[in-house]
Write a protein that holds these residues in place. Sequence first.
Motif, mmCIF file in Angstrom:
data_model
loop_
_atom_site.group_PDB
_atom_site.id
_atom_site.type_symbol
_atom_site.label_atom_id
_atom_site.label_comp_id
_atom_site.label_asym_id
_atom_site.label_seq_id
_atom_site.Cartn_x
_atom_site.Cartn_y
_atom_site.Cartn_z
ATOM 1 N N ASP A 87 0.832 -1.201 0.000
ATOM 2 C CA ASP A 87 0.000 0.000 0.000
ATOM 3 C C ASP A 87 0.868 1.254 0.000
ATOM 4 O O ASP A 87 0.659 2.189 -0.784
ATOM 5 C CB ASP A 87 -0.920 0.029 1.223
ATOM 6 C CG ASP A 87 -2.064 -0.960 1.120
ATOM 7 O OD1 ASP A 87 -2.238 -1.572 0.045
ATOM 8 O OD2 ASP A 87 -2.787 -1.131 2.119
ATOM 9 N N VAL A 88 1.845 1.290 0.902
ATOM 10 C CA VAL A 88 2.709 2.466 1.038
ATOM 11 C C VAL A 88 3.547 2.682 -0.215
ATOM 12 O O VAL A 88 3.640 3.798 -0.742
ATOM 13 C CB VAL A 88 3.625 2.330 2.276
ATOM 14 C CG1 VAL A 88 4.715 3.395 2.263
ATOM 15 C CG2 VAL A 88 2.808 2.447 3.558
ATOM 16 N N LEU A 89 4.134 1.612 -0.723
ATOM 17 C CA LEU A 89 5.064 1.777 -1.836
ATOM 18 C C LEU A 89 4.366 1.964 -3.184
ATOM 19 O O LEU A 89 4.945 2.535 -4.100
ATOM 20 C CB LEU A 89 6.043 0.613 -1.862
ATOM 21 C CG LEU A 89 6.980 0.604 -0.638
ATOM 22 C CD1 LEU A 89 7.953 -0.553 -0.696
ATOM 23 C CD2 LEU A 89 7.749 1.906 -0.520
ATOM 24 N N GLU A 90 3.115 1.533 -3.303
ATOM 25 C CA GLU A 90 2.350 1.853 -4.512
ATOM 26 C C GLU A 90 2.107 3.359 -4.602
ATOM 27 O O GLU A 90 2.265 3.969 -5.666
ATOM 28 C CB GLU A 90 1.009 1.110 -4.519
ATOM 29 C CG GLU A 90 1.101 -0.339 -4.956
ATOM 30 C CD GLU A 90 -0.217 -1.073 -4.864
ATOM 31 O OE1 GLU A 90 -0.251 -2.249 -5.246
ATOM 32 O OE2 GLU A 90 -1.219 -0.467 -4.410
ATOM 33 N N VAL A 91 1.740 3.943 -3.458
ATOM 34 C CA VAL A 91 1.528 5.394 -3.425
ATOM 35 C C VAL A 91 2.844 6.119 -3.656
ATOM 36 O O VAL A 91 2.921 7.103 -4.401
ATOM 37 C CB VAL A 91 0.902 5.823 -2.079
ATOM 38 C CG1 VAL A 91 0.774 7.339 -2.013
ATOM 39 C CG2 VAL A 91 -0.458 5.176 -1.883
ATOM 40 N N ARG A 92 3.905 5.633 -3.021
ATOM 41 C CA ARG A 92 5.225 6.253 -3.193
ATOM 42 C C ARG A 92 5.641 6.221 -4.667
ATOM 43 O O ARG A 92 6.171 7.208 -5.184
ATOM 44 C CB ARG A 92 6.254 5.520 -2.341
ATOM 45 C CG ARG A 92 7.647 6.118 -2.480
ATOM 46 C CD ARG A 92 8.701 5.331 -1.753
ATOM 47 N NE ARG A 92 10.029 5.878 -2.058
ATOM 48 C CZ ARG A 92 11.174 5.284 -1.753
ATOM 49 N NH1 ARG A 92 11.176 4.126 -1.126
ATOM 50 N NH2 ARG A 92 12.320 5.853 -2.075
ATOM 51 N N MET A 165 7.087 6.130 4.956
ATOM 52 C CA MET A 165 8.084 5.494 4.102
ATOM 53 C C MET A 165 9.353 5.173 4.876
ATOM 54 O O MET A 165 10.064 4.229 4.538
ATOM 55 C CB MET A 165 8.421 6.408 2.916
ATOM 56 C CG MET A 165 7.276 6.592 1.940
ATOM 57 S SD MET A 165 7.788 7.400 0.408
ATOM 58 C CE MET A 165 8.112 9.066 0.981
ATOM 59 N N TYR A 166 9.650 5.971 5.906
ATOM 60 C CA TYR A 166 10.924 5.829 6.617
ATOM 61 C C TYR A 166 11.066 4.436 7.227
ATOM 62 O O TYR A 166 12.140 3.844 7.210
ATOM 63 C CB TYR A 166 11.025 6.891 7.715
ATOM 64 C CG TYR A 166 12.415 7.033 8.287
ATOM 65 C CD1 TYR A 166 13.320 7.927 7.731
ATOM 66 C CD2 TYR A 166 12.834 6.273 9.377
ATOM 67 C CE1 TYR A 166 14.602 8.070 8.238
ATOM 68 C CE2 TYR A 166 14.116 6.406 9.891
ATOM 69 C CZ TYR A 166 14.994 7.299 9.323
ATOM 70 O OH TYR A 166 16.259 7.417 9.819
ATOM 71 N N ALA A 201 14.450 8.405 -16.330
ATOM 72 C CA ALA A 201 14.395 8.754 -14.906
ATOM 73 C C ALA A 201 13.200 8.081 -14.234
ATOM 74 O O ALA A 201 13.320 7.547 -13.124
ATOM 75 C CB ALA A 201 14.322 10.270 -14.738
ATOM 76 N N LYS A 202 12.045 8.110 -14.912
ATOM 77 C CA LYS A 202 10.855 7.471 -14.344
ATOM 78 C C LYS A 202 11.043 5.965 -14.212
ATOM 79 O O LYS A 202 10.660 5.362 -13.212
ATOM 80 C CB LYS A 202 9.622 7.770 -15.214
ATOM 81 C CG LYS A 202 9.046 9.155 -15.015
ATOM 82 C CD LYS A 202 7.675 9.298 -15.656
ATOM 83 C CE LYS A 202 6.614 8.540 -14.864
ATOM 84 N NZ LYS A 202 5.249 8.793 -15.377
ATOM 85 N N LYS A 203 11.640 5.357 -15.231
ATOM 86 C CA LYS A 203 11.878 3.909 -15.177
ATOM 87 C C LYS A 203 12.833 3.560 -14.041
ATOM 88 O O LYS A 203 12.627 2.581 -13.310
ATOM 89 C CB LYS A 203 12.448 3.421 -16.515
ATOM 90 C CG LYS A 203 11.432 3.403 -17.641
ATOM 91 C CD LYS A 203 12.080 2.987 -18.960
ATOM 92 C CE LYS A 203 11.069 3.033 -20.104
ATOM 93 N NZ LYS A 203 11.700 2.718 -21.411
ATOM 94 N N HIS A 204 13.876 4.379 -13.869
ATOM 95 C CA HIS A 204 14.851 4.095 -12.819
ATOM 96 C C HIS A 204 14.264 4.296 -11.423
ATOM 97 O O HIS A 204 14.572 3.534 -10.504
ATOM 98 C CB HIS A 204 16.094 4.966 -13.011
ATOM 99 C CG HIS A 204 17.059 4.417 -14.005
ATOM 100 N ND1 HIS A 204 17.581 5.152 -15.049
ATOM 101 C CD2 HIS A 204 17.607 3.168 -14.131
ATOM 102 C CE1 HIS A 204 18.400 4.401 -15.768
ATOM 103 N NE2 HIS A 204 18.430 3.192 -15.233
ATOM 104 N N ILE A 205 13.411 5.304 -11.240
ATOM 105 C CA ILE A 205 12.823 5.527 -9.910
ATOM 106 C C ILE A 205 11.837 4.409 -9.590
ATOM 107 O O ILE A 205 11.751 3.948 -8.444
ATOM 108 C CB ILE A 205 12.159 6.923 -9.809
ATOM 109 C CG1 ILE A 205 12.102 7.378 -8.336
ATOM 110 C CG2 ILE A 205 10.761 6.943 -10.385
ATOM 111 C CD1 ILE A 205 13.378 7.872 -7.767
ATOM 112 N N GLU A 206 11.105 3.953 -10.594
ATOM 113 C CA GLU A 206 10.168 2.840 -10.373
ATOM 114 C C GLU A 206 10.923 1.556 -10.044
ATOM 115 O O GLU A 206 10.514 0.797 -9.152
ATOM 116 C CB GLU A 206 9.284 2.643 -11.611
ATOM 117 C CG GLU A 206 8.270 3.762 -11.808
ATOM 118 C CD GLU A 206 7.552 3.691 -13.145
ATOM 119 O OE1 GLU A 206 7.838 2.736 -13.922
ATOM 120 O OE2 GLU A 206 6.718 4.573 -13.424
#
Length: 224
Positions: A87-92, A165-166, A201-206
């Motif tokens: 849940d958290v990481l989908e939003v992140r 997230m922390y 950049a988007k691919k790398h952050i995902e």
Amino acid sequence: MDNTLKVNINEYLPLRDVVFNTLRQAILKGELEPGERLMEIQLAERLGVSRTPIREAIRKLELEGLVVMIPRKGAEVAKITEKDLNDVLEVRCALEGLAVELACKRIDLEGIKDLKDNLSEFKQAVKGRDITALAERDVEFHDIIFAATNNDRLVQLLNNFREQMYRYRVEYLKDAKTHQQLVEEHESIISDLENRDCDSAKKHIEHHIYNQVTTVSKNIKNEG
């Protein structure tokens, strides 16, 4: 309970808020571990306060999902579940995907320099194997990207989400095998931003966030 746990008095905050923030940070940083019982008397003695602000803090932590009440046992630190993690990481992933896309278009030379300086500090923390320092440098890395978006509303949303997230960030960093991988991921993101390659950049952050999900999820299964 961690013996280093202590209240940091803030003259501008009521004691109940100081106690709440102290316990909240202790949970997020892993000083109070998942499944650990929160005994009001022991916490009050440890922090040098009465039981009243402890009780109020525990109620607020329960509302945040960081504490659960167990019948006939009382309060304990909530365990990390795969559902919570996802849940958290989908939003992140959604928020940071937008952030890195905007940053790619708007970041200036000073922002790029800040990211490179942060990377150098992160590498030093890797050598020292200091998980707290690694987590702080990682937070700073993402904060630099958020600031570069020049979108106050998005930054506000991400800051509100930061504490949730922390906890997962620290859990991820406990696995030493991830440290060099993080260095390489940060290097790739910096390169993308410097070259204004928004798609990359988007691919790398995902990918960066997906790696965190899979590692923490694996650790949860192993601990279970």
